[in-house]
Design a protein around this motif. Sequence first.
Motif, PDB file in Angstrom:
ATOM      1  N   UNK A  78      36.271  30.859  46.977  1.00  0.00           N
ATOM      2  CA  UNK A  78      37.321  31.129  47.956  1.00  0.00           C
ATOM      3  C   UNK A  78      36.813  32.071  49.039  1.00  0.00           C
ATOM      4  N   UNK A  79      37.301  31.898  50.257  1.00  0.00           N
ATOM      5  CA  UNK A  79      36.856  32.800  51.328  1.00  0.00           C
ATOM      6  C   UNK A  79      37.305  34.236  51.053  1.00  0.00           C
ATOM      7  N   UNK A  80      36.499  35.172  51.511  1.00  0.00           N
ATOM      8  CA  UNK A  80      36.817  36.592  51.363  1.00  0.00           C
ATOM      9  C   UNK A  80      37.584  37.062  52.592  1.00  0.00           C
ATOM     10  N   UNK A  81      38.488  38.021  52.441  1.00  0.00           N
ATOM     11  CA  UNK A  81      38.924  38.635  51.193  1.00  0.00           C
ATOM     12  C   UNK A  81      39.909  37.741  50.448  1.00  0.00           C
ATOM     13  N   UNK A  82      40.009  37.962  49.121  1.00  0.00           N
ATOM     14  CA  UNK A  82      40.957  37.234  48.296  1.00  0.00           C
ATOM     15  C   UNK A  82      41.264  38.056  47.050  1.00  0.00           C
ATOM     16  N   UNK A  83      42.229  37.608  46.275  1.00  0.00           N
ATOM     17  CA  UNK A  83      42.565  38.348  45.069  1.00  0.00           C
ATOM     18  C   UNK A  83      43.607  37.655  44.234  1.00  0.00           C
ATOM     19  N   UNK A  84      44.004  38.323  43.155  1.00  0.00           N
ATOM     20  CA  UNK A  84      45.035  37.805  42.269  1.00  0.00           C
ATOM     21  C   UNK A  84      45.668  38.964  41.500  1.00  0.00           C
ATOM     22  N   UNK A  85      46.822  38.684  40.897  1.00  0.00           N
ATOM     23  CA  UNK A  85      47.529  39.689  40.104  1.00  0.00           C
ATOM     24  C   UNK A  85      47.979  39.058  38.791  1.00  0.00           C
ATOM     25  N   UNK A  86      47.925  39.842  37.716  1.00  0.00           N
ATOM     26  CA  UNK A  86      48.373  39.406  36.396  1.00  0.00           C
ATOM     27  C   UNK A  86      49.482  40.353  35.952  1.00  0.00           C
ATOM     28  N   UNK A  87      50.646  39.791  35.617  1.00  0.00           N
ATOM     29  CA  UNK A  87      51.784  40.572  35.126  1.00  0.00           C
ATOM     30  C   UNK A  87      51.789  40.501  33.597  1.00  0.00           C
ATOM     31  N   UNK A  88      52.008  41.652  32.935  1.00  0.00           N
ATOM     32  CA  UNK A  88      52.012  41.679  31.474  1.00  0.00           C
ATOM     33  C   UNK A  88      52.840  42.860  30.964  1.00  0.00           C
ATOM     34  N   UNK A  89      53.045  42.888  29.635  1.00  0.00           N
ATOM     35  CA  UNK A  89      53.832  43.959  29.019  1.00  0.00           C
ATOM     36  C   UNK A  89      53.097  45.287  28.965  1.00  0.00           C
ATOM     37  N   UNK A  90      51.789  45.242  28.751  1.00  0.00           N
ATOM     38  CA  UNK A  90      51.027  46.487  28.630  1.00  0.00           C
ATOM     39  C   UNK A  90      49.561  46.213  28.919  1.00  0.00           C
ATOM     40  N   UNK A  91      48.865  47.240  29.373  1.00  0.00           N
ATOM     41  CA  UNK A  91      47.424  47.174  29.575  1.00  0.00           C
ATOM     42  C   UNK A  91      46.827  48.373  28.858  1.00  0.00           C
ATOM     43  N   UNK A  92      45.957  48.098  27.911  1.00  0.00           N
ATOM     44  CA  UNK A  92      45.324  49.159  27.132  1.00  0.00           C
ATOM     45  C   UNK A  92      43.876  49.290  27.567  1.00  0.00           C
ATOM     46  N   UNK A  93      43.503  50.510  27.900  1.00  0.00           N
ATOM     47  CA  UNK A  93      42.153  50.763  28.383  1.00  0.00           C
ATOM     48  C   UNK A  93      41.380  51.572  27.352  1.00  0.00           C
ATOM     49  N   UNK A  94      40.185  51.102  27.023  1.00  0.00           N
ATOM     50  CA  UNK A  94      39.338  51.774  26.048  1.00  0.00           C
ATOM     51  C   UNK A  94      38.290  52.613  26.758  1.00  0.00           C
ATOM     52  N   UNK A  95      37.728  53.568  26.040  1.00  0.00           N
ATOM     53  CA  UNK A  95      36.712  54.438  26.628  1.00  0.00           C
ATOM     54  C   UNK A  95      35.450  53.652  26.989  1.00  0.00           C
ATOM     55  N   UNK A  96      35.271  52.469  26.412  1.00  0.00           N
ATOM     56  CA  UNK A  96      34.101  51.643  26.720  1.00  0.00           C
ATOM     57  C   UNK A  96      34.263  50.876  28.025  1.00  0.00           C
ATOM     58  N   UNK A  97      35.458  50.974  28.644  1.00  0.00           N
ATOM     59  CA  UNK A  97      35.706  50.263  29.887  1.00  0.00           C
ATOM     60  C   UNK A  97      36.414  48.934  29.689  1.00  0.00           C
ATOM     61  N   UNK A  98      36.592  48.516  28.447  1.00  0.00           N
ATOM     62  CA  UNK A  98      37.273  47.256  28.167  1.00  0.00           C
ATOM     63  C   UNK A  98      38.782  47.438  28.310  1.00  0.00           C
ATOM     64  N   UNK A  99      39.432  46.404  28.853  1.00  0.00           N
ATOM     65  CA  UNK A  99      40.893  46.398  28.976  1.00  0.00           C
ATOM     66  C   UNK A  99      41.455  45.260  28.140  1.00  0.00           C
ATOM     67  N   UNK A 100      42.589  45.527  27.518  1.00  0.00           N
ATOM     68  CA  UNK A 100      43.316  44.492  26.788  1.00  0.00           C
ATOM     69  C   UNK A 100      44.669  44.323  27.454  1.00  0.00           C
ATOM     70  N   UNK A 101      44.955  43.102  27.912  1.00  0.00           N
ATOM     71  CA  UNK A 101      46.248  42.794  28.504  1.00  0.00           C
ATOM     72  C   UNK A 101      47.136  42.208  27.411  1.00  0.00           C
ATOM     73  N   UNK A 102      48.284  42.825  27.188  1.00  0.00           N
ATOM     74  CA  UNK A 102      49.196  42.433  26.119  1.00  0.00           C
ATOM     75  C   UNK A 102      50.421  41.758  26.719  1.00  0.00           C
ATOM     76  N   UNK A 103      50.814  40.628  26.166  1.00  0.00           N
ATOM     77  CA  UNK A 103      52.024  39.946  26.616  1.00  0.00           C
ATOM     78  C   UNK A 103      51.934  39.463  28.039  1.00  0.00           C
ATOM     79  N   UNK A 104      50.941  38.652  28.353  1.00  0.00           N
ATOM     80  CA  UNK A 104      50.736  38.157  29.716  1.00  0.00           C
ATOM     81  C   UNK A 104      51.788  37.094  30.049  1.00  0.00           C
ATOM     82  N   UNK A 105      52.419  37.230  31.216  1.00  0.00           N
ATOM     83  CA  UNK A 105      53.440  36.284  31.668  1.00  0.00           C
ATOM     84  C   UNK A 105      52.810  35.189  32.514  1.00  0.00           C
ATOM     85  N   UNK A 106      53.322  33.966  32.360  1.00  0.00           N
ATOM     86  CA  UNK A 106      52.852  32.857  33.188  1.00  0.00           C
ATOM     87  C   UNK A 106      53.547  32.859  34.537  1.00  0.00           C
TER      88      UNK A 106
END
Length: 151
Positions: free
Chosen positions: A5-33
Motif C-alpha cells: 500500500x502507498x505510504x502513509x497508511x495504517x490500521x487499528x485493532x479494537x479489543x477488550x484488553x492489551x497486555x504488554x510484557x517486559x520482553x516487548x510482546x503484546x497480547x490482544x485479548x477479545x479482538x472485535x471484528x
Amino acid sequence: MIKYPPLPNGNAIFCDDIREEVTGKRTLVGVYNSEIILSANYPSRIPLLCVEVHFRIDPDTPEQPLGIKITQDTNGESKVVAEVEMAWPGLPVDTKFPDLHDENGRNSVQMVAVLRLHDVLVHGPCGLRAKAFFDGDEYRLGFLGVRSNAS
C-alpha cells in the motif's frame, strides 16, 4: 507481483484488553471484528476498550507529529473520546527495516500507539472510529460498530 500500500497508511485493532510484557510482546485479548454487542440497555458504559493503532510513513518524510483520535460517531455527530499525539520516532537516517519496504526497495517506519478507553458512555447505536492526522490529512484506520441486544 507483490503490491505494497502507498505510504502513509495504517490500521487499528479494537479489543477488550492489551497486555504488554517486559520482553516487548503484546497480547490482544477479545479482538472485535466489526461490532461490539452490549448486553445492557442504553445508556450503557463500556468499562474498558483498547485500540492498537499502527501507522507507517516514509522515513524521508519531514519531522512532524502524528495525531491519533478515537471518535464516537452517532447520527452524523462526531465526539472525540480519546486522543494522543506522537512525536517523530527520531531514528538514525541509515536505519534499515528489511521487512517493511515497497517494490522499489524503499523503507517505511511504523509508529504504534496503544489507547485504553475507560468507561465509554454509549447513549444508543453508534460507531467508534480510529483516525490518524498527519501532514494535514486525515486517515481512517478502523471502525467498530456498537449496538445493544438488550430487550
